[in-house]
Design a protein around this motif. Structure first.
Motif, short mmCIF file in Angstrom:
data_model
loop_
_atom_site.label_atom_id
_atom_site.label_comp_id
_atom_site.label_asym_id
_atom_site.label_seq_id
_atom_site.Cartn_x
_atom_site.Cartn_y
_atom_site.Cartn_z
N LEU A 25 25.57 37.37 36.31
CA LEU A 25 24.55 38.07 37.08
C LEU A 25 23.25 38.21 36.29
CD1 LEU A 25 23.67 39.72 39.59
CD2 LEU A 25 24.64 41.74 38.47
N PHE A 26 23.35 38.59 35.06
CA PHE A 26 22.16 38.85 34.25
C PHE A 26 21.54 37.58 33.67
CE2 PHE A 26 23.76 43.13 34.46
CZ PHE A 26 22.63 43.92 34.41
N ASN A 29 19.84 33.67 38.63
CA ASN A 29 18.55 33.13 39.05
C ASN A 29 18.42 31.64 38.74
OD1 ASN A 29 17.62 35.56 40.11
ND2 ASN A 29 16.75 36.23 38.16
N PHE A 30 19.00 31.23 37.60
CA PHE A 30 19.00 29.81 37.25
C PHE A 30 19.75 28.99 38.29
CE2 PHE A 30 21.58 26.48 35.04
CZ PHE A 30 20.55 25.56 34.84
N LYS A 68 15.43 40.70 39.75
CA LYS A 68 14.53 40.73 38.59
C LYS A 68 15.19 41.58 37.51
CE LYS A 68 11.19 38.51 40.73
NZ LYS A 68 10.75 37.16 40.32
N LEU A 69 16.03 40.94 36.72
CA LEU A 69 16.80 41.66 35.70
C LEU A 69 16.41 41.19 34.31
CD1 LEU A 69 20.33 41.43 37.38
CD2 LEU A 69 18.83 43.43 37.32
#
Length: 466
Positions: free
Chosen positions: A90-91, A95-96, A118-119
């Protein structure tokens, strides 16, 4: 809290003094509090994540010790792995993955919008996650018994010297040390101090000096030619070695002063004579982790040659992805995997010659191959990496020096590093080797060089981002 910050230079001596003043039975409690304080200096809220990882793996191991049914044990282990890597995914990778899927589908004119998070990437999440998961796996395979004291296990996961960038310790080595009675050992403290001094030299004199030149070149690739890109790539090879090797030395040295022994993480990797040898010397704690928990479970060497080669590629692709959510790291890992396979294929046909000249040729050849992979590791993206390779072969011109002081100081530090590594690698025995005056002069000189030409801009260690 960075090792090369004023805060840490104040924090560590205070911790040492208090640690040795309080009774032995309370020291692990103090170290646990100090470790969480150390970690919370970056982003306090993310201490919840390291606690969550600690709690999940502790609970899993506790149950594994109680349950004998094989199916239930497998479920427990899989649950621990999924939950821990789920947080990491998740972190670090969500997004990748969604960006890559979006671009892939968009190529076929398929528009899909994925939720965005947005982490901020928690410092050292990959390191402590692997360390905690390794503990669960070791308990599952009965390599050690579950640690009943939750606090001591929490200290194992969060021990501040190696918390954010390793070495990735094994529970079989570090965890039992927290239950031993420790008495201040002068010889051990001196040994630890020497490691710390050498670690700071590697970081602030070599790595941070070279990084100024490397960044100026790699962030402006189109402006530079073949000689400059070659030098910048060679410099980066030593920059990342000194940056991460320097951190490891400081971490091992600090732990040693406190009475603990951490595993060696680097062993002069650029003296490797082949690519497998390089990975026996580079980031040893991670290499052995992937070997024991990925490569061997996939079948390791106990399968057909084709499957063995596939296992090697998979292991190195996963290693590349571990380093970062970017295709450059995946390519870097894949290239290293390919080099392993090629070496394994041609190993039976090697002509075994043992002399200094052939050894030197092997070392240089291995360095060139490894340094080629560093292009992808350092480049900002895949397109930049390809551009670097193209410019190396096609764009000629004079060497760019940049700031002469930066170049010269970095080069001086690099020469000292190479001489020191040659001395250690070749195991020279000098007549004055045991002379205390010579030894103290050497470390005094390193300290002076650190203070005189070291870079003290609070530069972050490269591996913190992983």
């Amino acid at each position: 809290m960075l090792f090369n910050s004023f805060n840490y230079l104040l924090f560590f001596p205070v911790v040492c003094v208090i640690y040795y003043l309080i009774p032995n039975k309370f020291r692990w409690v103090f170290l646990l509090l100090a470790s969480y304080f150390f970690y919370m200096n970056w982003e306090p809220i993310y201490a919840i994540l390291i606690f969550l990882s600690t709690f999940i793996t502790y609970l899993c191991a506790f149950k594994l010790d109680k349950v004998k049914d094989i199916k239930v044990r497998k479920v427990l282990l899989i649950a621990s792995i999924i939950l821990n890597f789920g947080i990491l995914f998740l972190f670090k990778y969500y997004n990748f993955l969604t960006d890559s899927l979006f671009n892939f589908l968009n190529y076929f004119n398929i528009r899909v919008r994925f939720p965005e998070f947005k982490l901020l990437l928690p410092v050292g999440i990959s390191f402590y996650t692997f360390q905690a998961v390794g503990y669960s796996i070791d308990v599952y395979y009965n390599k050690l018994k579950h640690e009943n004291n939750f606090g001591k296990y929490a200290l194992f996961v969060s021990f501040f010297p190696q918390l954010v960038a390793g070495p990735i310790e094994r529970a079989t080595n570090l965890l039992p040390q927290f239950s031993k009675e420790i008495v201040f050992n002068y010889a051990k403290a001196i040994e630890g101090t020497k490691l710390i001094i050498w670690g700071y030299f590697m970081k602030v004199v070599v790595a941070d000096r070279l990084s100024i030149y490397v960044d100026s070149v790699y962030n402006n690739i189109n402006m530079h030619n073949s000689p400059t890109l070659i030098i910048a790539t060679i410099f980066f090879a030593f920059q990342i070695y000194c940056d991460f090797g320097g951190y490891s030395n400081i971490a091992i040295g600090c732990a040693k002063i406190l009475g603990f022994d951490l595993m060696t993480n680097f062993c002069r990797p650029y003296f490797a004579k082949n690519c497998p040898d390089f990975w026996h010397r580079w980031h040893i704690s991670l290499s052995t982790w992937f070997k024991d928990y990925v490569y061997i479970p996939l079948g390791g060497n106990r399968v057909s040659k084709k499957q063995k080669y596939l296992n090697l590629i998979i292991t190195f692709l996963v290693s590349g992805l571990w380093h970062g959510a970017n295709w450059t790291f995946v390519i870097w890992g894949g290239l290293n995997g390919i080099f392993q396979v090629v070496y394994s294929i041609f190993k039976p046909f090697r002509i075994k010659l043992s002399n200094r000249f052939t050894n030197l040729i092997q070392i240089i050849s291995t360095f060139i191959l490894i340094d080629f992979t560093w292009i992808f590791f350092r480049a900002n993206n895949s397109a930049d990496a390809i551009k670097v390779i193209q410019n190396i072969f096609t764009k000629h011109g004079p060497l760019f020096f940049g700031d002469n002081k930066v170049f010269i100081y970095g080069f001086i530090g690099l020469i000292i590093l190479i001489i020191k590594d040659i001395y250690d690698e070749c195991s020279f025995t000098l007549t004055f080797e045991n002379n205390k005056i010579i030894k103290y002069t050497w470390y005094a000189t390193l300290t002076i060089l650190i203070l005189m030409i070291g870079v003290f801009d609070g530069g972050q260690f490269i591996y913190f981002q992983f």
